[in-house]
Design a protein around this motif. Structure first.
Motif, PDB file in Angstrom:
ATOM      1  N   SER A   1       0.605  -1.396  -0.379  1.00 28.12           N
ATOM      2  CA  SER A   1      -0.009  -0.295  -0.197  1.00 28.12           C
ATOM      3  C   SER A   1       1.045   1.477   0.014  1.00 28.12           C
ATOM      4  O   SER A   1       1.675   1.438   0.282  1.00 28.12           O
ATOM      5  CB  SER A   1      -0.415   0.259   1.458  1.00 28.12           C
ATOM      6  OG  SER A   1       0.174  -0.070   2.547  1.00 28.12           O
TER       7      SER A   1
ATOM      8  N   HIS B   1      -8.277   0.243  -5.624  1.00 25.11           N
ATOM      9  CA  HIS B   1      -7.417   0.874  -4.310  1.00 25.11           C
ATOM     10  C   HIS B   1      -8.064   1.436  -3.047  1.00 25.11           C
ATOM     11  O   HIS B   1      -8.682   2.909  -2.675  1.00 25.11           O
ATOM     12  CB  HIS B   1      -6.448   2.336  -5.304  1.00 25.11           C
ATOM     13  CG  HIS B   1      -5.576   1.757  -5.891  1.00 25.11           C
ATOM     14  ND1 HIS B   1      -4.191   1.694  -5.428  1.00 25.11           N
ATOM     15  CD2 HIS B   1      -5.559   2.671  -6.965  1.00 25.11           C
ATOM     16  CE1 HIS B   1      -3.824   1.652  -7.194  1.00 25.11           C
ATOM     17  NE2 HIS B   1      -4.517   2.806  -7.338  1.00 25.11           N
TER      18      HIS B   1
ATOM     19  N   THR C   1      -3.698   1.644  -1.520  1.00 25.33           N
ATOM     20  CA  THR C   1      -3.626   0.090  -1.803  1.00 25.33           C
ATOM     21  C   THR C   1      -3.669  -0.761  -2.875  1.00 25.33           C
ATOM     22  O   THR C   1      -4.567  -0.645  -3.757  1.00 25.33           O
ATOM     23  CB  THR C   1      -4.423  -0.044  -0.186  1.00 25.33           C
ATOM     24  OG1 THR C   1      -4.081   0.441   0.982  1.00 25.33           O
ATOM     25  CG2 THR C   1      -4.062  -1.955   0.035  1.00 25.33           C
ATOM     26  N   MET C   2      -2.874  -1.508  -3.130  1.00 28.96           N
ATOM     27  CA  MET C   2      -2.759  -2.623  -4.293  1.00 28.96           C
ATOM     28  C   MET C   2      -4.023  -3.755  -3.547  1.00 28.96           C
ATOM     29  O   MET C   2      -2.957  -4.360  -3.871  1.00 28.96           O
ATOM     30  CB  MET C   2      -2.156  -2.775  -4.997  1.00 28.96           C
ATOM     31  CG  MET C   2      -0.456  -1.695  -5.392  1.00 28.96           C
ATOM     32  SD  MET C   2      -1.279  -0.384  -7.222  1.00 28.96           S
ATOM     33  CE  MET C   2      -0.198   0.170  -7.141  1.00 28.96           C
TER      34      MET C   2
ATOM     35  N   GLY D   1       2.906  -0.045  -1.798  1.00 28.15           N
ATOM     36  CA  GLY D   1       1.631   0.464  -2.975  1.00 28.15           C
ATOM     37  C   GLY D   1       2.924  -0.028  -4.651  1.00 28.15           C
ATOM     38  O   GLY D   1       2.538   0.908  -5.199  1.00 28.15           O
TER      39      GLY D   1
ATOM     40  N   CYS E   1      -6.009  -1.643 -11.631  1.00 29.43           N
ATOM     41  CA  CYS E   1      -6.138  -1.627 -10.188  1.00 29.43           C
ATOM     42  C   CYS E   1      -7.005  -1.209  -9.287  1.00 29.43           C
ATOM     43  O   CYS E   1      -7.795   0.095  -9.116  1.00 29.43           O
ATOM     44  CB  CYS E   1      -4.341  -0.618  -9.740  1.00 29.43           C
ATOM     45  SG  CYS E   1      -2.791  -1.908 -10.123  1.00 29.43           S
TER      46      CYS E   1
END
Length: 302
Positions: A73, A123, A108-109, A85, A121
């Protein structure tokens, strides 16, 4: 179906996001041990381990020869953990070396999906799209719901159709709190700092200074312990689909009052053979729902 251990046959692993290759190898993110593990469903054995920091989700290219892992993240300008991240790219054949291809994700991934050289992605309270190898991305989804005033946090991503992404929303935030964290990322960073501090202390108690030293030297320290994600109430399943062509979002809710030991803590939703598989990380169970139970569901090509 299987009890997955690492190659040494001893380490018990906690699975997060996953992706299935055409050869039948299930690549599974193991967040708390910093690896993506390849498990051959035919042979019933581990066939590969890709080291990367705190992977949440993984996706493959069309022929299954390349993977991208969404790791850790990053909130605002504050970075936590080794390579937080980031997106890492790796081959699905030996020697399985991973290369960092993105370092400045917008949060955050939690989920990742690839299509035509672009990486999508999740998040948590937003989703963004990046060109492979570029740190700049455009935001295309926001998790606030004007009907109930809450923010819903999304997790792993999966393709429902070639142009439709599906994600579960595994928990909710009060609308004011969600808005503050969404618009002022440094406050989100403070929340992650608290989680990182708790994890640090737990590692210190269980593994001592040697464990902390080894983790930081290797750049492979997961920033937040998994147990921190299991303390909230989220009784019903929430799913969200985003259409790349129409740029519209469709939301569904599954009332779980009638089901024992299943609630809204779903971190992965996978369409398959006219059904949607829902993976619950709180109860370690899977719910299978017929696709025709979802009003206005996208039409899957024959």
């Amino acid at each position: 179906v299987a009890h997955v251990l690492s190659k040494n046959g001893e380490d018990d692993l906690t699975p997060f996001g996953s992706a299935l290759s055409p050869e039948g190898v299930l690549w599974i993110c193991m967040f708390n041990v910093n690896m993506v593990l390849g498990y051959d469903l035919v042979k019933g054995e581990v066939v590969g381990e890709v080291k990367c920091p705190a992977p949440n989700d993984v996706c493959l290219n069309s022929d299954g020869t390349k993977m991208w892992a969404g790791c850790g993240s990053r909130m605002g300008k504050v970075v936590f953990g080794g390579g937080a991240g980031t997106i890492h790219e790796a081959s699905t054949t030996a020697p399985f070396g991973a290369t960092q291809v993105l370092d400045r994700g917008q949060g955050t991934m939690a989920g990742i999906a690839e299509k035509d050289g672009q990486i999508y992605c999740a998040h948590l309270q937003r989703m963004s799209c990046y060109n492979v190898g570029e740190d700049t991305g455009w935001r295309f989804w926001k998790g606030d719901d004007p009907d109930d005033g809450k923010y819903y946090l999304c997790d792993n991503l999966a393709w429902w159709t070639p142009t439709t992404l599906l994600t579960p929303c595994y928990r909710e935030l009060d609308g004011k709190v969600g808005k503050i964290m969404d618009e002022h990322a440094d406050l989100g960073a403070a929340a992650w700092a608290s989680g990182a501090a708790i994890t640090f202390m737990k590692t210190l108690v269980t593994e001592g200074f040697t464990g902390i030293k080894n983790a930081h030297e290797n750049g492979m320290n997961p920033e937040c312990d998994l147990s921190l994600s299991k303390g909230d109430s989220f009784p019903h399943v929430h799913l969200s689909a985003w259409d790349l062509e129409t740029r519209k979002t469709t939301n569904w809710r599954i009332d779980c009052d009638a089901y024992e030991d299943f609630d809204g803590h779903v971190t992965h939703a996978e369409p398959a053979n006219g059904h949607v598989l829902l993976v619950n990380f709180m109860y370690h169970k899977i719910m299978i729902v017929r696709q025709d139970a979802f009003p206005n569901a996208p039409k899957v090509p024959e």
